[in-house]
Design an enzyme around this catalytic site. Sequence first.
Site, short mmCIF file in Angstrom:
data_model
loop_
_atom_site.label_atom_id
_atom_site.label_comp_id
_atom_site.label_asym_id
_atom_site.label_seq_id
_atom_site.Cartn_x
_atom_site.Cartn_y
_atom_site.Cartn_z
N GLY A 8 0.65 -1.26 0.20
CA GLY A 8 0.00 -0.09 -0.07
C GLY A 8 1.00 1.34 -0.06
O GLY A 8 1.56 1.66 1.11
N LEU A 9 0.90 1.98 -1.06
CA LEU A 9 2.06 3.01 -1.26
C LEU A 9 1.31 4.28 -1.45
O LEU A 9 1.53 5.38 -2.24
CB LEU A 9 2.85 2.60 -2.40
CG LEU A 9 3.66 1.45 -2.17
CD1 LEU A 9 4.55 1.01 -3.79
CD2 LEU A 9 4.46 1.43 -1.13
N ASP A 53 2.25 -2.58 -4.67
CA ASP A 53 0.87 -2.04 -4.66
C ASP A 53 0.12 -2.41 -5.83
O ASP A 53 0.83 -2.82 -6.96
CB ASP A 53 1.22 -0.23 -4.93
CG ASP A 53 -0.06 0.37 -4.45
OD1 ASP A 53 -0.18 1.09 -3.26
OD2 ASP A 53 -0.99 0.50 -5.55
N ASN A 64 -6.04 2.26 9.72
CA ASN A 64 -7.14 2.48 10.87
C ASN A 64 -7.96 1.23 10.87
O ASN A 64 -9.16 1.79 11.11
CB ASN A 64 -7.75 3.89 10.48
CG ASN A 64 -6.86 5.03 10.82
OD1 ASN A 64 -6.02 4.96 11.82
ND2 ASN A 64 -6.88 6.14 9.99
N SER A 103 -0.25 8.24 13.47
CA SER A 103 -0.76 9.79 12.94
C SER A 103 0.43 10.34 12.41
O SER A 103 1.54 10.53 12.68
CB SER A 103 -1.05 10.45 14.33
OG SER A 103 -1.81 11.53 14.31
N LYS A 110 -5.16 4.82 19.22
CA LYS A 110 -5.44 5.69 18.02
C LYS A 110 -6.80 5.95 17.73
O LYS A 110 -7.23 6.96 17.32
CB LYS A 110 -4.75 4.78 16.77
CG LYS A 110 -4.92 5.78 15.58
CD LYS A 110 -4.38 7.04 15.53
CE LYS A 110 -4.20 7.59 14.08
NZ LYS A 110 -5.17 7.79 13.20
N GLU A 145 -9.74 14.09 18.32
CA GLU A 145 -9.45 14.80 17.21
C GLU A 145 -10.60 15.48 16.51
O GLU A 145 -10.88 16.88 16.18
CB GLU A 145 -8.76 14.27 16.12
CG GLU A 145 -8.48 14.87 14.58
CD GLU A 145 -7.94 14.00 13.65
OE1 GLU A 145 -8.58 13.53 12.67
OE2 GLU A 145 -6.68 13.47 13.87
#
Length: 326
Positions: free
Chosen positions: A7-8, A30, A95, A121, A189, A196
């Site tokens: 995953g780039l 990817d 996430n 993050s 997180k 946030e």
Amino acid sequence: MQLGMIGLGRMGGNIVRRLLRDGHTAVVFDQNPEAVKALVEAGAVGADSLEDFVGKLDVPRAAWVMLPAGAITEGTVKTLSGLMQADDVIIDGGNSFYGDDVRRAGELKGKGIHYVDVGTSGGVWGLERGYCMMIGGDTAAVGRLDPIFATLAPGIGDIPRTPGREGRDPRAEQGYIHAGPSGAGHFVKMIHNGIEYGLMQAYAEGFDILKHADSENLPPERRFDLNLGDIAEVWRRGSVVSSWLLDLTANALATDEKLDDYSGYVEDSGEGRWTINAAIEESVPATVLSNALYRRFRSREDSSYADKMLSAMRKGFGGHQEPKKS
């Protein structure tokens, strides 16, 4: 140290670049060949399939999955688990829901494969600023990966050291922690992202009030035509409400005080909902965080200036683009 990255995108690619810059090596994969090509030109080793990717990793392998939470991450971890062997490590840095981490770790434990979840993050700025990381997993695997985490973390920088921390885990002030067993990293997180939401909503509502200080509903002598860009700028300097989110707000207002480039359609990526669910399960009141989540839902019906400000902040730290309204 060598790391494999699957995953780039906005964060995965920059994580690899930061590692390469510090002398680590990387194998990358990817679905987009152009993304792989760009990292190969930066010094990484490219792979054209997951099988090729695993075959190019040194044993014991470390493979970081940086993909959207849900089916694509689930499928990738499952495929990797069939290709890797005992004492290898699979890292999920996206996430993901922490409950999925707990389940995956249990499933992989039977194969002797370590599972590490990293709440990451830093957004699109991580290449230069570094990444704050909240890590879950067994101590041996997390310890083995420490050179990777140390490079990715922002370090102490110019932030004053906290008095009274002598003898405590030094990694925290470097910008990363081993939060606990698998799932703990993404749980921390998740709460981070819930907070946030609340912080962003507070800024958005405050600036909305400032913007409407010249409302015709007010007596003429109490109307103020305020410069929001200057207010954001002065608050950055010595104010108790200064923060990186305020920095991003000031950047947005400096170039477009009316925020005309933003529709105010504000997405939520899942962590806010999971945070509220956790609060319900724990019987913990979370009124501010709940309201911030519901305000995002409302933004998709009728956008206000506050919603546009939320969009501006999201684009600032994460490069999030607004979806087109139907």
